[in-house]
Design a protein around this motif. Structure first.
Motif, short mmCIF file in Angstrom:
data_model
loop_
_atom_site.label_atom_id
_atom_site.label_comp_id
_atom_site.label_asym_id
_atom_site.label_seq_id
_atom_site.Cartn_x
_atom_site.Cartn_y
_atom_site.Cartn_z
N GLY A 213 0.82 -1.21 0.00
CA GLY A 213 0.00 0.00 0.00
C GLY A 213 0.85 1.26 0.00
O GLY A 213 0.52 2.23 -0.69
N TRP A 214 1.95 1.24 0.77
CA TRP A 214 2.82 2.41 0.82
C TRP A 214 3.43 2.69 -0.56
O TRP A 214 3.46 3.85 -1.01
CB TRP A 214 3.94 2.16 1.84
N VAL A 215 3.89 1.64 -1.24
CA VAL A 215 4.47 1.81 -2.57
C VAL A 215 3.41 2.32 -3.55
O VAL A 215 3.66 3.23 -4.35
CB VAL A 215 5.07 0.48 -3.07
N LEU A 216 2.20 1.74 -3.49
CA LEU A 216 1.13 2.16 -4.40
C LEU A 216 0.75 3.62 -4.16
O LEU A 216 0.52 4.38 -5.11
CB LEU A 216 -0.08 1.24 -4.21
N ALA A 217 0.69 4.01 -2.90
CA ALA A 217 0.36 5.41 -2.58
C ALA A 217 1.45 6.35 -3.09
O ALA A 217 1.15 7.44 -3.61
CB ALA A 217 0.17 5.58 -1.08
#
Length: 261
Positions: A213-217
């Motif tokens: 999720g952090w990478v996608l955000a």
């Protein structure tokens, strides 16, 4: 002085009238074919953002030189008339390629004025020439506006995709953190506490959900920023087009009214 072609003698040439950075430059027509544009591989190159990569071609057939547009966005004009098909050049003809203006001089000729063949000076004929100029002007403006509109569309898509990626990534990251907190609370309340499995939550396709999720955000935020920058650039270019190519230039007012130019 015109340069010499070893096969045919003195060469015809083009003299640059505009832009100011190239004014006075002489382009000898020593080859049978010369491509004019802004790409490095062109035979004649001008650093003009409104010039197409390969804008027009000059072909020599004996002592006659022809110019032809190569489907450029800004068009190619000879004395204000579009030259989509091959058109022979006469002494003094003015060739316009976007913001570049060139005067044709045949071999060994002194600088000449523009060549016109007019059997009768009729207002209707003169007005038609003016209308051709206005149509070419409008086509050039519309070409630039289409580029601006395409850039704005691309910018909007990047912003929306970036926002969606950011929201989805933030949700995954938050879900991973919430799952970690739940594990800690359950461990504290349990008689046999167990350490949390992973601060980033369960794995998705072998990657912790929170980390994914952090990478996608982060990717979403980057896409949104790129989209915003593109939109700002497109807006700035639209203002520049409106300044350089107003919707109705002063010299076209009489054409719009149907009067002679």
């Amino acid at each position: 002085m015109p340069q010499h072609n070893p096969d045919t003698g003195p060469a015809a040439q083009l003299v640059v009238l505009a832009p100011d950075a190239y004014r006075g430059r002489r382009i000898p027509l020593l080859k049978d074919e010369l491509v004019v544009g802004r790409e490095a591989h062109c035979d004649v190159r001008f650093d003009d953002p409104y010039l197409s990569r390969a804008h027009a071609v000059l072909r020599r057939d004996g002592s006659t030189v022809y110019v032809q547009d190569l489907k450029s966005k800004a068009g190619t004009l000879v004395n204000g008339t579009a030259a989509s098909a091959a058109r022979p050049l006469c002494p003094g003809d003015i060739v316009t390629l976007a913001d570049v203006r060139l005067r044709f001089e045949p071999a060994g000729a002194e600088p000449a004025t523009a060549h016109f063949e007019i059997a009768e000076q009729q207002a209707g004929i003169i007005n038609n020439i003016g209308r051709d100029q206005y149509v070419a002007y409008v086509q050039r403006r519309e070409g630039f506006l289409r580029e601006v509109a395409a850039t704005r569309t691309k910018a909007r898509w990047l912003v929306w995709i970036g926002l969606l990626c950011f929201v989805a990534g933030f949700a995954l990251f938050a879900a991973g953190i919430i799952d970690f907190i739940r594990q800690v609370v359950d461990g504290l309340e349990s008689s046999d506490p167990q350490p949390p499995n992973d601060i980033f939550g369960p794995d998705i396709l072998g990657i912790p959900a929170g980390l994914l999720g952090w990478v996608l955000a982060a990717v979403g935020a980057l896409l949104a920023m790129v989209g915003i920058v593109l939109h700002v650039v497109a807006t700035s270019r639209r203002k520049r087009v409106d300044q350089q190519y107003p919707e109705l230039p002063p010299w076209a007012a009489s054409i719009q009214d149907g009067g002679p130019t």
